[in-house]
Design an enzyme around this catalytic site. Structure first.
Site, PDB file in Angstrom:
ATOM      1  N   VAL A 106       0.854  -1.171   0.000  1.00  0.00           N
ATOM      2  CA  VAL A 106       0.000   0.000   0.000  1.00  0.00           C
ATOM      3  C   VAL A 106       0.894   1.226   0.000  1.00  0.00           C
ATOM      4  O   VAL A 106       1.818   1.328   0.818  1.00  0.00           O
ATOM      5  CB  VAL A 106      -0.921   0.031   1.230  1.00  0.00           C
ATOM      6  CG1 VAL A 106      -1.793   1.277   1.217  1.00  0.00           C
ATOM      7  CG2 VAL A 106      -1.783  -1.226   1.289  1.00  0.00           C
ATOM      8  N   CYS A 107       0.667   2.139  -0.936  1.00  0.00           N
ATOM      9  CA  CYS A 107       1.378   3.420  -0.966  1.00  0.00           C
ATOM     10  C   CYS A 107       2.895   3.191  -1.018  1.00  0.00           C
ATOM     11  O   CYS A 107       3.400   2.462  -1.873  1.00  0.00           O
ATOM     12  CB  CYS A 107       0.959   4.247   0.238  1.00  0.00           C
ATOM     13  SG  CYS A 107       1.389   5.997   0.155  1.00  0.00           S
ATOM     14  N   THR A 108       3.640   3.790  -0.096  1.00  0.00           N
ATOM     15  CA  THR A 108       5.106   3.696  -0.112  1.00  0.00           C
ATOM     16  C   THR A 108       5.626   2.368   0.419  1.00  0.00           C
ATOM     17  O   THR A 108       6.837   2.164   0.493  1.00  0.00           O
ATOM     18  CB  THR A 108       5.727   4.839   0.710  1.00  0.00           C
ATOM     19  OG1 THR A 108       5.163   4.827   2.027  1.00  0.00           O
ATOM     20  CG2 THR A 108       5.451   6.186   0.060  1.00  0.00           C
ATOM     21  N   THR A 126       2.944   3.430  -6.810  1.00  0.00           N
ATOM     22  CA  THR A 126       3.044   3.937  -5.448  1.00  0.00           C
ATOM     23  C   THR A 126       2.420   5.334  -5.452  1.00  0.00           C
ATOM     24  O   THR A 126       1.843   5.755  -6.459  1.00  0.00           O
ATOM     25  CB  THR A 126       4.514   3.972  -4.973  1.00  0.00           C
ATOM     26  OG1 THR A 126       4.554   4.292  -3.575  1.00  0.00           O
ATOM     27  CG2 THR A 126       5.334   4.988  -5.748  1.00  0.00           C
TER      28      THR A 126
END
Length: 320
Positions: A106-108, A126
């Site tokens: 998730v994300c970074t 990302t």
């Protein structure tokens, strides 16, 4: 039951953890016992703090995490693009990924997957703000800067922050069909499948760091002349350069073509007007140099995956 491991750490973004977990928990309400999700949080020993100050405790430590999860999901955090993640966590992710049916971030959290050696030759995404940093840190990875989530074989990664909810809904849809994922989305008051990509939230043009640079000169000229039919020769003339020299300089400093730069400027200007004004689409198309609403619609659909009308509706204030 489908086992899910969410890997966390001190400084993790809380919604990267709670968003997907809530999707799986809501899905359980619509599933028979044998098909439900069992989620475990894997992290450091004892209590730790998320980036928003929330205190968290893991179900299992990195060393105690078991093998064989159906889904291994690594949460993100604001410091991951700059800091090197904990070696014990990276080794845990590397070990668990070998036996997990699916691995994701998730994300970074994608940076952790990169440090674990899991992104080589893979297509991922990302947070839009960190996409360039991910591509630079792991040059053998193909980074999609726009998609809300990307599936590459057994690897699934999501864009920034709330996109973890989109990723989890996609997993539920893959596991149990669209009827269940739609029911979960309704319970969470989110859309089951978002239109467009995260480009809707990221600027196409970033102000040059040096206001005296040639790129700053061109940027200022383009933004004040959006209505005009801007050619490469017009831009080169602003710097008293030949067309060839200008194209070479522009490619080095802007990392795009002059035509794309102008189109990006028009897109950003149109998005600002759609977000903050009540101008008709015809007026916005004229003011931003698209020439016609039809042409503006074509560019929005190609670049953002939504029409200008859909874009405006997404950012409409409740009282409008």
């Amino acid at each position: 039951m489908r086992s899910v491991a969410v890997v966390v750490f001190s400084g993790v973004q809380a919604i990267d953890v709670s968003g997907p977990m809530d999707v799986f928990e809501e899905a359980n309400a619509f599933l028979p016992g044998e098909d439900r999700y069992q989620v475990e949080v894997i992290g450091p020993e004892g209590m730790f703090t998320a980036s928003n100050g929330m205190r968290m405790v893991s179900h299992r430590t990195y060393d105690d995490a078991i093998n064989g999860y159906d889904l291994l999901l690594v949460a993100g955090g604001p410091r991951l693009p700059e800091d090197s993640p904990d070696n014990v966590m990276v080794e845990c992710v590397r070990r668990l990924s070998k036996s997990a049916r699916r691995t994701g971030s998730v994300c970074t959290g994608a940076f952790v997957l990169g440090h674990a050696g899991l992104l080589a030759g893979r297509r991922v995404t990302t947070h839009w703000q960190n996409a360039d940093a991910l591509a630079k840190r792991f040059p053998d990875t193909v980074v999609d800067r726009d998609r809300i989530y990307v599936r590459d074989g057994d690897l699934i990664t999501s864009a920034g922050v709330t996109a973890g909810i989109d990723l989890a809904l996609a997993i539920v849809r893959e596991d149990h069909g669209s009827t269940v994922s739609l029911a979960v989305a309704k319970r969470l008051v989110v859309v089951a499948q978002r239109q467009g990509g995260q480009s809707q939230f990221s600027p196409y043009l970033v102000a040059p760091s040096d206001p005296t640079s040639p790129l700053a000169t061109i940027s200022g000229f383009v933004m004040t002349n959006l209505r005009a039919r801007l050619t490469v020769d017009d831009l080169a003339d602003q710097l008293n350069m030949s067309r060839r020299s200008f194209a070479r300089l522009f490619a080095e400093q802007a990392r795009t073509t002059p035509a794309e730069f102008v189109e990006n400027a028009r897109l950003d200007a149109a998005r600002n007007l759609l977000e903050g004004s009540h101008l008709a689409l015809k007026e916005i198309a004229y003011e931003c140099g698209f020439g016609s609403p039809h042409r503006m619609r074509q560019v929005f659909s190609r670049r953002l995956g939504v029409t200008p009308g859909q874009y405006r509706a997404s950012f409409q204030r409740p009282d409008e």
